[in-house]
Design a protein around this motif. Structure first.
Motif, PDB file in Angstrom:
ATOM      1  N   ARG A 186       0.828  -1.208   0.000  1.00  0.00           N
ATOM      2  CA  ARG A 186       0.000   0.000   0.000  1.00  0.00           C
ATOM      3  C   ARG A 186       0.865   1.262   0.000  1.00  0.00           C
ATOM      4  NH1 ARG A 186      -4.624  -0.489   4.522  1.00  0.00           N
ATOM      5  NH2 ARG A 186      -5.050   1.600   3.635  1.00  0.00           N
ATOM      6  N   GLU A 216      -0.095   5.338  -0.944  1.00  0.00           N
ATOM      7  CA  GLU A 216      -1.045   5.668   0.120  1.00  0.00           C
ATOM      8  C   GLU A 216      -0.327   6.367   1.268  1.00  0.00           C
ATOM      9  OE1 GLU A 216      -4.089   2.915   1.336  1.00  0.00           O
ATOM     10  OE2 GLU A 216      -3.626   1.584  -0.353  1.00  0.00           O
ATOM     11  N   ASP A 217      -1.074   7.200   1.970  1.00  0.00           N
ATOM     12  CA  ASP A 217      -0.506   7.967   3.084  1.00  0.00           C
ATOM     13  C   ASP A 217      -0.090   7.036   4.230  1.00  0.00           C
ATOM     14  OD1 ASP A 217      -0.853   9.547   5.795  1.00  0.00           O
ATOM     15  OD2 ASP A 217      -0.555  11.047   4.229  1.00  0.00           O
ATOM     16  N   ILE A 267      -2.380   4.366   6.764  1.00  0.00           N
ATOM     17  CA  ILE A 267      -2.101   2.926   6.873  1.00  0.00           C
ATOM     18  C   ILE A 267      -1.829   2.556   8.327  1.00  0.00           C
ATOM     19  CG2 ILE A 267      -0.558   1.074   6.145  1.00  0.00           C
ATOM     20  CD1 ILE A 267      -0.037   2.697   3.594  1.00  0.00           C
TER      21      ILE A 267
END
Length: 309
Positions: free
Chosen positions: A186, A191-192, A196
């Motif tokens: 991810r 993604e940040d 996560i």
């Protein structure tokens, strides 16, 4: 010589005078010896037992020697408890003498040990107090604090943690690793990191703050963390790695040169450091200058089991 307690704490010389038989009773039962002390300016008589006076300073000594073991904290009740112990000690010691069951040689050994310990503690306390000057503390601050951290970097880290539970279980290890790999996929997709963390991390303390692991110097993190963290560049995320407690992913937010603690905020610790150094220097000096013979080790050496050092 009871040196270590003096090194751990730095306290003023207690002004009290050794007195009642309870002190020796406490010593025989294993309580610590009081520091050498001086008579109080006003030493009132608090009780007379069979013609023997018990003074205010006797209660002070009893409080030093055995007071730490008393559960009573209320001042009046505590004082009465101490007085009863002093009286009991005086009465019982007289019974021991009357029945001829006292081992005078053993009592003398204990009295000599207590006196030596008291003199030693008093000397070390005075040496420590005299060593604590403003100049000495400033010098210790520069040498130990400023020079010690001036070039040490600190890292501001975030982390993802996947616990291995139960520890050592192979299935748990694989499960934690798989979670870390999933999180890494991810991250690689853009993604940040904090999102996560909020969804996947198993560290409840840092999870609520986006994995923030705060500022850390090398010595403030485990070797596995440090080995990974100090290879990262600002903004970089590490590959998943394993420690004894789980699988982890680190992100380096920022770096800075560590700043020394403010002098005024650590004055007490500096004073203790200076005092301890002076005390240890004296102990090393008198040991080096003394002629110390060890017949017990010499006898053991003859048998091939030990040697004199």
């Amino acid at each position: 010589m009871n040196v270590l307690p003096v090194f751990r704490t730095h306290r003023p010389v207690t002004r009290a005078r050794a007195g009642a038989a309870t002190v020796w009773l406490a010593l025989m039962l294993g309580a610590g010896a009081p520091a050498l002390a001086q008579s109080a300016p006003t030493d009132a008589v608090v009780a007379v037992v069979n013609g023997n006076k018990i003074l205010e300073s006797d209660l002070q000594v009893a409080d030093e020697v055995i007071g730490r073991n008393l559960l009573v904290r209320e001042p009046v009740e505590r004082r009465e408890t101490l007085l009863k112990l002093v009286i009991d000690g005086m009465l019982l010691s007289q019974v021991a003498k009357d029945r001829h069951i006292a081992d005078e040689a053993d009592l003398q050994r204990r009295a000599t040990f207590a006196r030596n310990q008291g003199l030693s503690n008093h000397l070390l306390t005075v040496i420590g107090e005299r060593a604590v000057t403003e100049d000495a503390m400033r010098k210790a601050y520069e040498e130990v604090v400023v020079k010690g951290v001036a070039t040490e970097p600190e890292l501001h880290l975030r982390h993802l943690v996947f616990m291995i539970a139960p520890p050592g279980d192979e299935a748990a290890v694989k499960s934690a690793e798989q979670k870390a790999r999933t999180a890494m996929e991810r991250i690689n997709k853009g993604e940040d990191f904090t999102i996560i963390v909020g969804e996947m991390s198993e560290d409840p303390v840092t999870k609520a703050r986006g994995g923030d692991y705060d500022w850390r110097a090398r010595g403030e993190m485990g070797k596995e963390y440090a080995d990974v963290a100090f290879k990262l560049k600002k903004g970089e995320v590490s590959a998943p790695f394993k420690t004894a407690v789980g699988w982890h992913i680190l992100k380096l937010d920022d770096t800075r040169t560590r700043k020394p603690a403010d002098y005024d905020k650590i004055r007490d610790r500096l004073a203790a450091l200076v005092a301890s150094a002076a005390q240890m220097e004296l102990v090393d000096k008198v040991r080096a200058e003394a002629k110390i013979e060890r017949p017990d080790q010499a006898n053991a050496a003859d048998k091939g089991t030990a040697s004199i050092r």
